[in-house]
Design an enzyme around this catalytic site. Structure first.
Site, PDB file in Angstrom:
ATOM      1  CB  SER A 167      45.919   1.568 -30.602  1.00  0.00           C
ATOM      2  OG  SER A 167      46.522   0.592 -31.415  1.00  0.00           O
ATOM      3  CG  ASP A 293      52.541  -1.841 -27.607  1.00  0.00           C
ATOM      4  OD1 ASP A 293      52.018  -2.839 -28.133  1.00  0.00           O
ATOM      5  OD2 ASP A 293      52.028  -0.705 -27.627  1.00  0.00           O
ATOM      6  CG  HIS A 322      48.594  -2.331 -27.849  1.00  0.00           C
ATOM      7  ND1 HIS A 322      49.345  -1.351 -28.474  1.00  0.00           N
ATOM      8  CD2 HIS A 322      47.350  -2.260 -28.409  1.00  0.00           C
ATOM      9  CE1 HIS A 322      48.594  -0.734 -29.376  1.00  0.00           C
ATOM     10  NE2 HIS A 322      47.376  -1.262 -29.346  1.00  0.00           N
TER      11      HIS A 322
END
Length: 367
Positions: A167, A293, A322
């Protein structure tokens, strides 16, 4: 059930299909956990935590700050008994994450069982250590990461280092690789669920349902960090105003841009977005993203850019959310994401000449 889409050069594709067979597998998400939001939420609740014993190290930065590193030296490694040459995986967690996150623990497990060493780079103030200066972190500022890489390479100059970012950690990694080019000190990069365009991610996260499920919670997590370090941070920001933030954008406007000298959140998001910087990277990079996502919207994927690059591969699944990619009926343990992680780092460390040749990288380019 659908085979993920692999976007990269023919040579890189051949290498990945040979050494990372998971890219050829059909990815079928957990039947009762289909959508991206549900995948993300269920993963956060259900994911197991493999036991990992860290050795913590605090290193100092040029500005007087400190960074917390969590090591797994893996001295019992059978494939690499010599510590000096044992490959190192440097892991960069997400925006409010640290070495205790389940996805980090699983990554460490994948790496150590293959004989590699791991070190987790905890962003300033994110792992419980004291802030010595009124400065934290952001996705665009790579100074701390550069400090960490230099430290790791100083300890083990003969050991190859692979960077793995999740991320926001992936944004930081890609920005670093783009900035340092052939002088990155890394042999390859791997990102999972990276937002390629911070502005588009912010828009997606501000959709009502995404705000309720994710944005609000992450903003609260960021505010908790500020509150924990109130005494030193109130020297540079209005802490009470920051703590009223209800979205990541509000937090960035009240805190991040003040800390790092940006005029607006838009200016910061432009600087933090790694998608358009990929052409300046100089090591093999694999990026895993899901089309559903909520943090990294599909419309921001740099498909055209990646298609023209010899060293970057983008692996896209239709589902996965995610940092989730849950498959199987009861997905507490190893999932598609972990299998790819393990196979790719092994491919990089065990076949360095092959992957560099596939990505058009000459040996003298590597630092």
């Amino acid at each position: 059930m659908k085979t993920p889409t692999l976007i990269c050069s023919t040579a890189f594709s051949v290498f990945l299909h040979k050494h990372c067979p998971v890219v050829s597998e059909c990815f079928s998400p957990t039947p009762w956990c289909w959508g991206g939001r549900l995948q993300t939420l269920v993963c956060a609740v259900l994911k197991s935590r493999p036991p990992v014993k860290y050795h913590n190290e605090l290193i100092r930065t040029a500005d007087g700050g400190q960074i917390s590193l969590d090591w797994v030296y893996n001295e019992a490694s059978a494939p690499y008994p010599e510590s000096s040459t044992r490959p190192t995986v440097l892991i960069l967690p997400g925006i409010t994450g640290n070495s205790k996150q389940p996805y980090v623990l699983h990554a460490v497990s994948q790496a150590t069982r293959r004989g590699y060493r791991c070190v987790v780079f905890n962003n300033r103030g994110a792992a419980g250590e004291e802030l010595l200066t009124p400065l934290t972190y952001c996705a665009a500022n790579t100074a701390d990461l550069e400090c960490v890489v230099q430290h790791v390479k100083g300890l083990f100059p003969k050991a190859p280092v692979l960077g793995a970012g999740v991320s926001m950690g992936g944004m930081l990694l890609l920005n670093y690789l783009a900035r340092k080019r052939t002088q990155s000190g890394m042999v390859a990069g791997l990102t999972i669920s990276v937002p390629f365009d911070a502005q588009e991610s912010s828009v997606s996260m501000e959709e009502p349902l995404n705000w309720l499920l994710f944005n609000k919670i992450l903003a609260m997590g960021l505010c908790r960090t500020v509150s924990r370090h109130r005494k030193i941070l109130e020297k540079v920001v209005d802490v009470d105003y920051v703590l009223k933030s209800r979205t990541i954008r509000e937090f960035d406007e009240r805190f991040t841009i003040v800390q790092f000298g940006y005029k607006s959140s838009l200016e910061y998001y432009r600087d933090a977005s790694p998608g358009k910087k990929l052409p300046t990277t100089a090591v093999p990079i694999l990026c895993l993203n899901a089309a559903d996502d909520p943090f990294s919207p599909q419309n921001a994927f740099p498909l055209t850019i990646v298609q023209g690059l010899p060293n970057v591969a983008l692996l896209l699944t239709a589902h996965g959310g995610h940092i989730a990619f849950l498959d199987g009926l009861f997905p507490r343990g190893e999932t598609y994401m972990e299998r790819l992680f393990g196979q790719f780092i092994q491919a990089v460390f065990e076949h360095p000449k092959d992957i560099n040749k596939a990505c058009g990288i000459k040996e003298e380019q590597m630092s």
